[in-house]
Each structure stands twice: as C-alpha cells, then as structure tokens.
Design an enzyme around this catalytic site. Structure first.
Site, PDB file in Angstrom:
ATOM      1  N   GLN A  22       0.823  -1.209   0.000  1.00 29.89           N
ATOM      2  CA  GLN A  22       0.000   0.000   0.000  1.00 29.89           C
ATOM      3  C   GLN A  22       0.859   1.262   0.000  1.00 29.89           C
ATOM      4  OE1 GLN A  22      -2.371  -0.718   3.500  1.00 29.89           O
ATOM      5  NE2 GLN A  22      -3.581  -2.309   2.519  1.00 29.89           N
ATOM      6  N   HIS A  50      -0.693  -0.232   5.627  1.00 27.73           N
ATOM      7  CA  HIS A  50      -1.123   0.847   6.524  1.00 27.73           C
ATOM      8  C   HIS A  50      -0.058   1.917   6.779  1.00 27.73           C
ATOM      9  CE1 HIS A  50      -4.111  -2.327   8.310  1.00 27.73           C
ATOM     10  NE2 HIS A  50      -4.236  -2.152   7.005  1.00 27.73           N
ATOM     11  N   GLU A  74     -14.048   4.545  10.235  1.00 29.56           N
ATOM     12  CA  GLU A  74     -14.502   5.560  11.183  1.00 29.56           C
ATOM     13  C   GLU A  74     -14.220   6.981  10.708  1.00 29.56           C
ATOM     14  OE1 GLU A  74     -12.525   4.797  14.899  1.00 29.56           O
ATOM     15  OE2 GLU A  74     -13.549   2.868  15.189  1.00 29.56           O
ATOM     16  N   TYR A 117      -8.240   6.462  20.339  1.00 28.37           N
ATOM     17  CA  TYR A 117      -9.356   6.091  19.459  1.00 28.37           C
ATOM     18  C   TYR A 117      -9.611   4.587  19.428  1.00 28.37           C
ATOM     19  CZ  TYR A 117      -9.864  10.905  18.857  1.00 28.37           C
ATOM     20  OH  TYR A 117     -10.119  12.223  19.154  1.00 28.37           O
ATOM     21  N   TYR A 156     -11.505  -9.973   8.423  1.00 24.03           N
ATOM     22  CA  TYR A 156     -11.890 -10.148   7.018  1.00 24.03           C
ATOM     23  C   TYR A 156     -12.451 -11.542   6.753  1.00 24.03           C
ATOM     24  CZ  TYR A 156      -9.728  -5.680   6.173  1.00 24.03           C
ATOM     25  OH  TYR A 156      -9.433  -4.343   6.214  1.00 24.03           O
TER      26      TYR A 156
END
Ligand code: HEC
Length: 489
Positions: free
Chosen positions: A181, A251, A345, A355, A366
């Site tokens: 990513q 990420h 979110e 958080y 998943y």
C-alpha cells in the site's frame, strides 16, 4: 489420517459447505436465520424485516446488540448473552448491517442521477473530467496559488497540471519505496506558499540499513524553468526511528494538513503498519495522528512532549489506518480511517485522545471471525480506558480515503448549500459522502446529515475542495481526476 477417512471428510465438506463456513455467516445460520431469514428479510416466527432504511440508522447499533444479548421477551426472541461472547454478538450486528446495505443497493439506494445531473439535498451537481488519462494510481492533489494543480502517483511521480496539460514527472523528488500500500502519498501546499514556497510530501521510505520501510514527511520547493519543474531544498520534517522500520506492506497513512490558527503547525497521520498493538504504544509512530512544527521540531504543548517513553510528535493514538485528515471551518480536526471488515470511522481528533484500535472496533476480521466489540464498557481490556468513540462508522466498510471540508476557495464558492460539510471518499465503496457534523460544547460530536454524492465511478483515493469551491475527486481504476460542479436548479 488414512486415505479412506480423508476421502470421507472431503465428501462431507463437499456435501455440506456450511461445515466449512466459519465466523459470522455461520453464527447467523445457526442462531438467527430460522426466524430472521437467510438475508434478514424476516418471516419466521412472525418476525418483521430488518432491511428497512429506518433500521440502518447508526444510533441503533447498541439497541441491536442489547436485543441480541437480552432477547426480546415479548416477541419470543431468546437471549443470547449466555451462549455468545460480546465479540460474537457484535459480529452479528455487523452482519445485519452488511445484509441491510446489500438490500439498500439492490433496491437502488444511493445518489440520484438523471441525464448526468445529480439531485441532492441543498445542491445539484454534475461530474466534470479534469484529467482523463496519463496517470497511474493517482493518490492526491493540491493547488498552487498560481493556478497549477499538483498530482502524486503512488509509484513515485509528482506532476504539475495546468491549462489541460500534465507535465512529465518533476525531477529530484524523493526516492520512494513503491509496493504493497506504500509509495508516494500526499502532497500539501503550505498556506503561506506565496511567502515561503514550501510544498510537503509524505511517502514510503526504504530503511537505509536493513530491509524495512516507513512513512516519512519532507518539505521542499519547486523551481520552474522553461516548462521543466525541479524539486529542490528538501528537508526532513518527520522520520521514524530506525528500529520502527518494518517489512510490512500495510497501513502507511498518510495525509498532511496545516493548522488554520497557526500555519507553522503541521498534522499528519500514519497507520499501524499491520501491527495493531503498536497503535496503543506511544513509543511508536504507528496508528497515530502526529503534530510537529513545519521545520520538524516538537511543539512544547504536544500531549506527550518531553517524555522519554513516547514519540513527542504524537497528538492522538489508537488509529488503524487513517487516510483522510482535514480541519473544518470551526477549526476542529477530523480523521477518517480504515477499520477491518465493517468498521471504518470518522473521528473528531482530540489532543491526546485514544481512538481505541485494536481494543475496541466496529469491524470484524476479514474472514468473518468476530474480533472485539465497539464499546469499552463491554470489552474488559478497555473498560476503564478513556476511549473516544467515532462520530460516524461506515458499516460495511467503504475503505475510507480522502477527506476535506466544503468551503469558498480563493476563486469563489461553488456549493454554498454544503458550506462547512465534510466530504469523505472510499476506495472499496467507490463513494464520496457529504457529512454534516455537529460538535457540542462538551466535545462530543454527532452526524446531522449524511448522503452519498457519488458511487461507482472508481475507487476514491482523495477528495479535495478546489480553489473555485468545487469538489475534486481523485479516482483509481480508472485513474482519473474529476470534479463535482454545481448545476443551477
Ligand atoms: C425465535 C425467533 C428469533 C430468533 C431465533 C432470533 N430472533 Fe431476533 N427477533 C425476533 C423477534 C420476533 C424480534 C422482534 C422484531 C421483529 O418482529 O422482527 C426480534 C428482534 C431482533 C432485533 C431487534 C430489532 C430492533 O428493532 O431493535 C435484532 C437486532 C435481532 N432480533 C437480531 C437477532 C439475532 C442476531 C439473532 C441470532 C443470534 C436473533 N435475532 C434470533 C425473533 C427471533
């Protein structure tokens, strides 16, 4: 296992695929579908359908969870609180949300379009193509006060778009590690660019020693000579300590925004790098929103500044993979982040706020396996912690990416009816949502209005309110930049 029993087992699996089914689908078929139907349509034991728009309201999450736990005595639904874990009961709510969303889409729910004109609350609009071709996985755009649009592509190039022409890649930009990513991510033009010329970039950098990579933030200047652009004067604004570089391809975050009240402060966000625990560890930059001076120093009033057991740059923590960040017109900082399956979110970011990831989450694994529950009061490990709940959660996930506020740009205002609203993108959801939020005096927040402005045009990587107030949308698959422009009613 001998061959005969192996064959028998295989035969059983073929005959009965449900033996193979794990996780939430199995929980649903075992415990719920005889009354609520395979898809939540109801019918058994006199149940009503769960597939109505009223029942999709996010405020009912907790009511559903409590109904599963305690049962609905007067209607004959048994309690499951003794036989299922909190994570399993939550996973079933998550599953009901997925069934509702499928039904909503099947029945044509979403933006209303006719002959290219979209009709929505407070404004009508159409889509205009800005860059039709020549890009590969564009990641973000931002605007120079001189009229150019800067565009990043994930595999590394930064380009300039002006008067319909896309430049070749700017020379001298940082060497990025493209893969998984990661790659070149955000571009952000400093609000005082006229005076200081700074442009900020976030990207995945390879470790100088060893094999890992991490998100890095730099600033630099652009020089134009005869139509050729060069990146110069690069300075590091943030880099992780070498021990935090990792081989994970997951990420990286990373968006960049400047504080509207003090343009020398820059905020950016980094994902958990596939290591959820680190989002709770203040001594790593994983899963954090970070805040530094634009030159890279740590502001004294950062919540963990000066501590030896924390990155002083941390502003908030417990994020999974934040890829949308913006200040609203009242100066509140908002972040959107990817959850696991069904748990993206929108959060109002508070100084020092936790958080919750991975202790509490709206998402499930998943694979469909239950993970945890979203509320600290039902998760023992989170019970006594001060965890900030999201303002909105996308269920199912939209793969939240890109966030901005609708405002008047230096060249005008396209959508006065949406002024101050958030516009949020989603990769998997191929969506742009408009969300009107309310922040209360006690710091809590809620959603006043939400509608989908766009779906199905491509994976939405970035959403940016442009100089003329129109809403720019960076799409992947197909790789394009489009914008929402107003149509008079
Ligand atoms: C014996 C039949 C029966 C079974 C089994 C059953 N339910 Fe229900 N459930 C009902 C009835 C009846 C209601 C009342 C609302 C209605 O008529 O649909 C209800 C209500 C609910 C509600 C509340 C809806 C609201 O408006 O607040 C949820 C959520 C729910 N069920 C989920 C489940 C889940 C998840 C399971 C499996 C773990 C399950 N139910 C098992 C019969 C059943």
């Amino acid at each position: 296992m001998n061959r005969a029993s192996q064959a028998a087992l295989l035969a059983a699996l073929v005959l009965s695929p449900s033996l193979f089914a794990q996780g939430v689908e199995r929980l649903w078929t075992t415990n719920c579908s005889n009354c609520h139907g395979a898809n939540g349509q109801g019918g058994g034991a006199g149940t009503q359908t769960l597939l109505t728009e009223e029942l999709m309201e996010q405020n009912l999450d907790r009511r559903f969870y409590d109904a599963i736990k305690a049962g609905v005595e007067e209607n004959g639904m048994p309690p499951f609180g003794e036989t299922l874990t909190p994570a399993q009961m939550w996973a079933l709510v998550n599953h009901i949300r997925a069934l509702q969303h499928e039904s909503y889409r099947r029945n044509g729910g979403g933006p209303r379009e006719s002959k290219g004109v979209y009709t929505s609350a407070h404004a009508d609009y159409k889509l205009e193509t800005v860059i039709a071709s020549g890009l590969s996985t564009p990641w973000s755009v931002d605007f120079l006060p001189t009229g150019e649009m800067l565009v990043t592509e994930r595999h590394g190039p930064l380009r300039v778009f002006r008067n319909g022409n896309l430049s070749k890649p700017i020379s001298g930009t940082p060497k990025v590690r493209s893969g998984g990513q990661g790659g070149l991510m955000d571009v952000a033009v400093h609000p005082d660019y006229d005076r200081n010329g700074w442009v900020f970039l976030s990207y995945t950098e390879s470790a100088t020693q060893g094999s890992g990579s991490f998100t890095k933030l730099v600033r630099g200047k652009l020089e134009a000579a005869g139509g050729d652009w060069t990146w110069t004067d690069q300075q590091t604004v943030f880099e992780a300590r070498s021990e935090h570089y990792t081989n994970s391809g997951l990420h990286f975050g990373c968006r960049i925004v400047f504080d509207p009240k003090d343009s020398d402060l820059v905020y950016f966000c980094i994902g958990d790098r596939g290591n959820g625990k680190r989002a709770q560890d203040l001594n790593t930059p994983n899963g954090k929103v970070l805040r530094v001076r634009t030159g890279g120093s740590i502001p004294d009033d950062n919540p963990f500044a000066g501590r030896t057991d924390a990155y002083g740059q941390v502003w908030s923590f417990g994020h999974r993979n934040p890829q949308g960040l913006c200040f609203d017109l009242a100066g509140n900082l908002w972040v959107t982040e990817h959850g696991p399956r069904g748990g993206d979110e929108l959060n109002l970011v508070r100084k020092g706020g936790n958080y919750g990831w991975p202790l509490v989450s709206f998402g499930i694994d998943y694979s469909g396996a239950p993970l945890t529950a979203p509320w600290p009061d039902v998760v023992p490990a989170a019970k006594k912690m001060d965890i900030v709940m999201p303002t909105f959660r996308w269920m199912p996930s939209c793969a939240a990416c890109g966030l901005d506020v609708v405002r008047a740009g230096p060249k005008g205002e396209a959508f006065p009816g949406w002024k101050g609203d958030l516009v949020a993108g989603g990769l998997a959801g191929t969506n742009v949502d408009r969300i009107r939020v309310k922040v209360n005096a006690d710091g809590s927040s809620s959603v006043l209005e939400r509608e989908e402005l766009l779906i199905g045009k491509g994976r939405v990587r970035d959403v940016v309110c442009g100089p003329d107030g129109s809403v720019y949308v960076v799409l992947n698959d197909p790789h394009r930049v489009v914008r929402l422009v107003p149509v008079r009613r």
